[in-house]
Design an enzyme around this catalytic site. Sequence first.
Site, PDB file in Angstrom:
ATOM      1  N   GLY A   1     -53.079  47.484 -26.380  1.00  0.00           N
ATOM      2  CA  GLY A   1     -51.723  47.274 -25.985  1.00  0.00           C
ATOM      3  C   GLY A   1     -51.291  45.750 -25.727  1.00  0.00           C
ATOM      4  N   ALA A   2     -51.939  45.002 -26.876  1.00  0.00           N
ATOM      5  CA  ALA A   2     -51.716  43.393 -26.712  1.00  0.00           C
ATOM      6  C   ALA A   2     -50.304  42.932 -27.070  1.00  0.00           C
ATOM      7  CB  ALA A   2     -52.781  42.766 -27.669  1.00  0.00           C
TER       8      ALA A   2
ATOM      9  N   GLY B   1     -47.677  44.503 -25.830  1.00  0.00           N
ATOM     10  CA  GLY B   1     -46.869  45.004 -24.773  1.00  0.00           C
ATOM     11  C   GLY B   1     -46.434  44.012 -23.635  1.00  0.00           C
TER      12      GLY B   1
ATOM     13  N   ASP C   1     -51.891  46.925  -6.305  1.00  0.00           N
ATOM     14  CA  ASP C   1     -51.617  47.663  -5.197  1.00  0.00           C
ATOM     15  C   ASP C   1     -52.070  46.924  -3.880  1.00  0.00           C
ATOM     16  OD1 ASP C   1     -50.383  49.914  -6.690  1.00  0.00           O
ATOM     17  OD2 ASP C   1     -52.488  50.094  -7.417  1.00  0.00           O
TER      18      ASP C   1
ATOM     19  N   HIS D   1     -54.506  55.583  -8.392  1.00  0.00           N
ATOM     20  CA  HIS D   1     -53.373  54.597  -8.659  1.00  0.00           C
ATOM     21  C   HIS D   1     -51.952  55.446  -8.856  1.00  0.00           C
ATOM     22  CE1 HIS D   1     -50.700  51.501 -10.194  1.00  0.00           C
ATOM     23  NE2 HIS D   1     -50.448  51.881 -11.129  1.00  0.00           N
TER      24      HIS D   1
HETATM   25  P1  NAX Z   1     -45.552  48.581 -22.931  1.00  0.00           P
HETATM   26  O1  NAX Z   1     -45.052  49.735 -23.419  1.00  0.00           O
HETATM   27  O2  NAX Z   1     -44.666  47.223 -22.710  1.00  0.00           O
HETATM   28  O3  NAX Z   1     -46.739  48.107 -23.809  1.00  0.00           O
HETATM   29  C1  NAX Z   1     -47.736  48.980 -24.078  1.00  0.00           C
HETATM   30  C2  NAX Z   1     -48.302  48.640 -25.461  1.00  0.00           C
HETATM   31  O4  NAX Z   1     -49.463  49.567 -25.744  1.00  0.00           O
HETATM   32  C3  NAX Z   1     -47.360  48.670 -26.607  1.00  0.00           C
HETATM   33  O5  NAX Z   1     -47.133  47.491 -27.444  1.00  0.00           O
HETATM   34  C4  NAX Z   1     -47.638  49.965 -27.541  1.00  0.00           C
HETATM   35  O6  NAX Z   1     -47.653  49.723 -28.893  1.00  0.00           O
HETATM   36  C5  NAX Z   1     -49.374  49.788 -27.231  1.00  0.00           C
HETATM   37  N1  NAX Z   1     -50.172  51.055 -27.507  1.00  0.00           N
HETATM   38  C6  NAX Z   1     -49.558  52.135 -27.442  1.00  0.00           C
HETATM   39  N2  NAX Z   1     -50.793  53.072 -27.671  1.00  0.00           N
HETATM   40  C7  NAX Z   1     -51.852  52.182 -27.969  1.00  0.00           C
HETATM   41  C8  NAX Z   1     -52.896  52.528 -28.594  1.00  0.00           C
HETATM   42  N3  NAX Z   1     -53.548  54.002 -28.475  1.00  0.00           N
HETATM   43  N4  NAX Z   1     -53.853  51.689 -28.881  1.00  0.00           N
HETATM   44  C9  NAX Z   1     -53.537  50.342 -28.645  1.00  0.00           C
HETATM   45  N5  NAX Z   1     -52.216  49.848 -28.316  1.00  0.00           N
HETATM   46  C10 NAX Z   1     -51.315  51.041 -27.833  1.00  0.00           C
HETATM   47  O7  NAX Z   1     -46.229  48.776 -21.317  1.00  0.00           O
HETATM   48  P2  NAX Z   1     -46.763  47.838 -20.297  1.00  0.00           P
HETATM   49  O8  NAX Z   1     -45.542  47.469 -19.223  1.00  0.00           O
HETATM   50  O9  NAX Z   1     -47.586  46.657 -20.914  1.00  0.00           O
HETATM   51  O10 NAX Z   1     -47.758  48.600 -19.539  1.00  0.00           O
HETATM   52  C11 NAX Z   1     -48.828  49.226 -20.162  1.00  0.00           C
HETATM   53  C12 NAX Z   1     -49.468  50.058 -19.052  1.00  0.00           C
HETATM   54  O11 NAX Z   1     -49.804  49.506 -17.921  1.00  0.00           O
HETATM   55  C13 NAX Z   1     -48.853  51.224 -18.902  1.00  0.00           C
HETATM   56  O12 NAX Z   1     -49.493  52.531 -19.197  1.00  0.00           O
HETATM   57  C14 NAX Z   1     -48.414  51.233 -17.474  1.00  0.00           C
HETATM   58  O13 NAX Z   1     -47.965  52.435 -16.827  1.00  0.00           O
HETATM   59  C15 NAX Z   1     -49.716  50.613 -16.971  1.00  0.00           C
HETATM   60  N6  NAX Z   1     -49.479  50.072 -15.621  1.00  0.00           N
HETATM   61  C16 NAX Z   1     -50.575  49.895 -14.803  1.00  0.00           C
HETATM   62  C17 NAX Z   1     -50.621  49.552 -13.519  1.00  0.00           C
HETATM   63  C18 NAX Z   1     -51.727  49.304 -12.660  1.00  0.00           C
HETATM   64  O14 NAX Z   1     -51.902  48.884 -11.689  1.00  0.00           O
HETATM   65  N7  NAX Z   1     -52.772  50.269 -13.213  1.00  0.00           N
HETATM   66  C19 NAX Z   1     -49.628  48.510 -13.166  1.00  0.00           C
HETATM   67  C20 NAX Z   1     -48.636  48.084 -14.202  1.00  0.00           C
HETATM   68  C21 NAX Z   1     -48.207  49.225 -15.429  1.00  0.00           C
HETATM   69  O15 NAX Z   1     -47.414  49.972 -14.721  1.00  0.00           O
END
Ligand code: NAX
Length: 328
Positions: free
Chosen positions: A11-12, A14, A159, A187
């Site tokens: 997800g680099a 994102g 958190d 989480h």
């Molecule tokens: P984004 O939607 O901006 O970015 C995600 C990226 O992942 C996109 O560029 C997408 O193309 C890519 N992606 C999707 N499927 C993939 C795969 N199979 N292999 C490689 N890349 C893939 O999301 P972003 O705001 O960056 O958040 C990423 C994740 O973090 C989400 O699931 C979000 O819910 C989670 N979070 C987790 C947190 C935590 O504390 N654990 C807090 C922040 C965030 O909400």
Amino acid sequence: MNPPITVSITGAAGQIGYALLFRIASGAMFGPDQPVNLRLIEIEPGMKALQGVIMELDDCAFPLLNDIVATSDLDEGFKGANWALLVGSVPRKAGMERADLLNINGQIFTGQGKAIAANAADDVRVLVVGNPCNTNALIAMNNAEGVPNDRFFAMTRLDENRAKSQLAAKAGVHNRDVSNMCIWGNHSATQYPDFTNAKINGQPVSEVITDSGWLQGEFISTVQQRGAAIIAARGASSAASAANGVVDTVRSLTTPTAAGDWTSVAVCSDGSYGIDAGLIASMPIRVDAEGRWDIVPGVELDEFSRAKVDASVQELRDEREAVVSLLG
Ligand code: NAX
């Protein structure tokens, strides 16, 4: 200079990736003497944006950034990884049930777990950020044959940081004065930020903040709902603070914990605190001088805390049930 370590990030391209990569490349995660190789993993539709991010990384001329690989191929992406930061996942869309979300992401984390097992370095450690992160980590762990369970983590540090900041603001102290803050469980909105064991300047929080109604009510819900509040204010989910949580988690897992303190990260339970062995649950963790972590024993859970922890653990059991066919 040390030899470079290799960090794979999914997800680099994102939002979180955009805030995270520059901090890793600048040395914030592994220190000023540690060069890094970045292996950036995206799905095809993200590759163009990823090229733009790489152009910006180039334009920073970071002295510690040794090499960058951009790929959609998991074998190439996890090759030689010392750390795998699994950030990418599929967000919940309108009309999607939680079980659907668990399953879609489950497929992703099955493949990533297998690819990590086949390609990563012997000392690989895996931190899952993409939601639902505890259960995604559970799936990756169960599909990564040969990689010990104690190498898998899911992020609850954001958190913890949110909870510390709320307690500090209420008490009128700096957040560095708050210690022993543990997030228990999942989480998710059931997570339990445990104020009963937290301390402010070494004193129990309840002796400094005497408003127990606030601690049991508004404090907990503010931390649980903070992600939604950020979306409401910013129109987008937490990204810089989430990336900071990733940096803090990895630093905490690679440096000794201050004596008597602990940090929050979801790990594979050994049955401690009545949390089913094998679930990925957030607990108080400490790291010794040799870099080994363990679950801090003997933290007292009063009746109020016990009920909160149990509710979050029950949610983790339900999530595991929904993906049981993906656990190998
Ligand atoms: P984004 O939607 O901006 O970015 C995600 C990226 O992942 C996109 O560029 C997408 O193309 C890519 N992606 C999707 N499927 C993939 C795969 N199979 N292999 C490689 N890349 C893939 O999301 P972003 O705001 O960056 O958040 C990423 C994740 O973090 C989400 O699931 C979000 O819910 C989670 N979070 C987790 C947190 C935590 O504390 N654990 C807090 C922040 C965030 O909400």
